[in-house]
Design an enzyme around this catalytic site. Structure first.
Site, PDB file in Angstrom:
ATOM      1  N   LYS A 114      18.721 -70.022 -14.524  1.00  0.00           N
ATOM      2  CA  LYS A 114      17.496 -70.802 -14.733  1.00  0.00           C
ATOM      3  C   LYS A 114      17.832 -72.270 -14.983  1.00  0.00           C
ATOM      4  O   LYS A 114      17.071 -73.165 -14.628  1.00  0.00           O
ATOM      5  CB  LYS A 114      16.707 -70.246 -15.914  1.00  0.00           C
ATOM      6  N   LYS A 195      17.830 -59.220  -4.640  1.00  0.00           N
ATOM      7  CA  LYS A 195      16.741 -58.495  -5.294  1.00  0.00           C
ATOM      8  C   LYS A 195      15.379 -59.013  -4.787  1.00  0.00           C
ATOM      9  O   LYS A 195      15.242 -60.215  -4.536  1.00  0.00           O
ATOM     10  CB  LYS A 195      16.864 -58.745  -6.802  1.00  0.00           C
ATOM     11  N   LYS A 198       9.466 -62.094  -7.116  1.00  0.00           N
ATOM     12  CA  LYS A 198       8.157 -62.721  -6.933  1.00  0.00           C
ATOM     13  C   LYS A 198       8.260 -64.236  -6.887  1.00  0.00           C
ATOM     14  O   LYS A 198       7.349 -64.919  -6.465  1.00  0.00           O
ATOM     15  CB  LYS A 198       7.209 -62.278  -8.035  1.00  0.00           C
TER      16      LYS A 198
END
Ligand code: TRP
Length: 333
Positions: A114, A195, A198
């Site tokens: 992040k 993976k 979203k």
């Protein structure tokens, strides 16, 4: 408290929920309700670490709650509540901060990722795993169903709890993770090594629970299949990651085992598999969407659920907060 073992898990109200989130998390939450006393939390305090827009966050909270209900979370059996409605989460978070090392948080892989993808690297983002630890430890949780990406955070939770207990005695239960038995997570449709996420910029990589029939058809038809020979339908993560991913999705939404699907589709083509998956996905999503709209319309009902959810959660949380404040020597009148 209760005879049953306690399960706790959280979901961030980020709006879009993919079929991967459903298979990896919410479908499992539903099953666990039968055996455990389940406490499920909509983690709005975690969501503000990425500074979402005010109105979007507000809307996403009830959207996520409605999705959970549509997917079979039963407020008569489980507790479902909004994290910020139970201030004890933030209280315990602060205490646990003082029992967490800077170096431990710096090693969290999700933070490292992040850190590079966010312009705003705030302290909340860094502190995120400690808030998760507070979420879990407040309820003397036995088991935590999580996806693979959260395992490191739960390991940290266990370490913080052990550290605290080694100083102050047996205050926290040491929780264990439950990894979904279909835990090999659902992969991206265009890159089955990655993976399904979203937050992917290319929305063709994922199926959202809100994708209509036309989108589902388009996305599944575009999904990568494997160019190996022979093109038989077989679960083989190494040689056939694309086909394996489609089989995995199909198996999870129909409840038919992958072995059975392989037999059933032995003489079929990749295209037949896609057609089958499109048909099943469309009817599966339609049913969830119908339930979702039913709940989402009824704000009064939703408010009642989260109000009583928070009231019960606070009772349990207070027991832990009292123990902790007492243990560390905070003065009480
Ligand atoms: N961080 C988790 C996720 O994004 C959500 C979450 C918040 C959670 N608090 C939790 C999961 C406590 C398990 C336990 O998936």
């Amino acid at each position: 408290m209760t005879e049953k073992k306690i399960v706790f898990s959280g979901i961030q109200p980020t709006g879009c929920i993919t079929i991967g989130n459903y298979i990896g998390a919410i479908s499992q939450w539903k099953i666990l309700q039968k055996k455990y006393f389940c406490i499920y939390c909509i983690a709005d305090l975690h969501a503000i670490t990425i500074c979402p827009e005010k109105y979007i966050l507000n809307k996403n909270i009830l959207d996520t709650l409605s999705i959970c209900l549509a997917c079979g979370i039963k407020p008569e059996e489980s507790i479902i509540f909004i994290q910020s409605h139970v201030p004890q989460h933030a209280q315990l978070n602060w205490v646990l901060n003082c029992f967490t090392n800077f170096g431990e948080l710096k090693r969290m892989t999700q933070f490292k990722e992040k850190q590079y993808s966010n312009k705003n690297v705030n302290i909340g983002l860094f502190n995120y795993p400690v808030l998760m630890a507070a979420d879990v430890l407040l309820y003397q949780t036995n088991k935590i169903p999580v996806g693979k990406d959260q395992i490191q955070h739960i390991e940290l939770t266990r370490n913080i709890a052990r550290r605290f207990n080694s100083i102050y005695g047996n205050i926290f239960k040491i929780p264990e993770t439950i990894i979904n038995k279909n835990g090999f997570c659902i992969k991206s449709l265009l890159n089955p090594k990655k993976k399904m996420s979203k937050s992917d910029i290319n929305t063709n990589n994922f199926i959202s629970l809100f994708d209509d029939d036309i989108l589902v058809k388009k996305k599944i038809n575009n999904a990568i299949t494997d160019s190996d020979n022979p093109s038989i339908i077989k679960y083989d993560l190494y040689r056939k990651p694309g086909i394996s991913n489609l089989l995995n999705i199909l198996s999870n939404i129909t409840g038919i085992s992958i072995k059975k699907l392989e037999v059933e589709l032995k003489n079929e083509t990749y295209n037949d598999l896609k057609k089958y998956l499109i048909k099943e996905l469309c009817s599966f999503l339609k049913e969830i969407r119908e339930k979702y709209y039913f709940y989402r319309k009824n704000e009064k009902y939703l408010n009642n659920i989260i109000f009583s959810g928070a009231e019960i959660a606070k009772k349990y949380a207070n027991v832990s907060i009292d123990k902790v404040f007492n243990a560390i020597g905070l003065y009480k009148i």
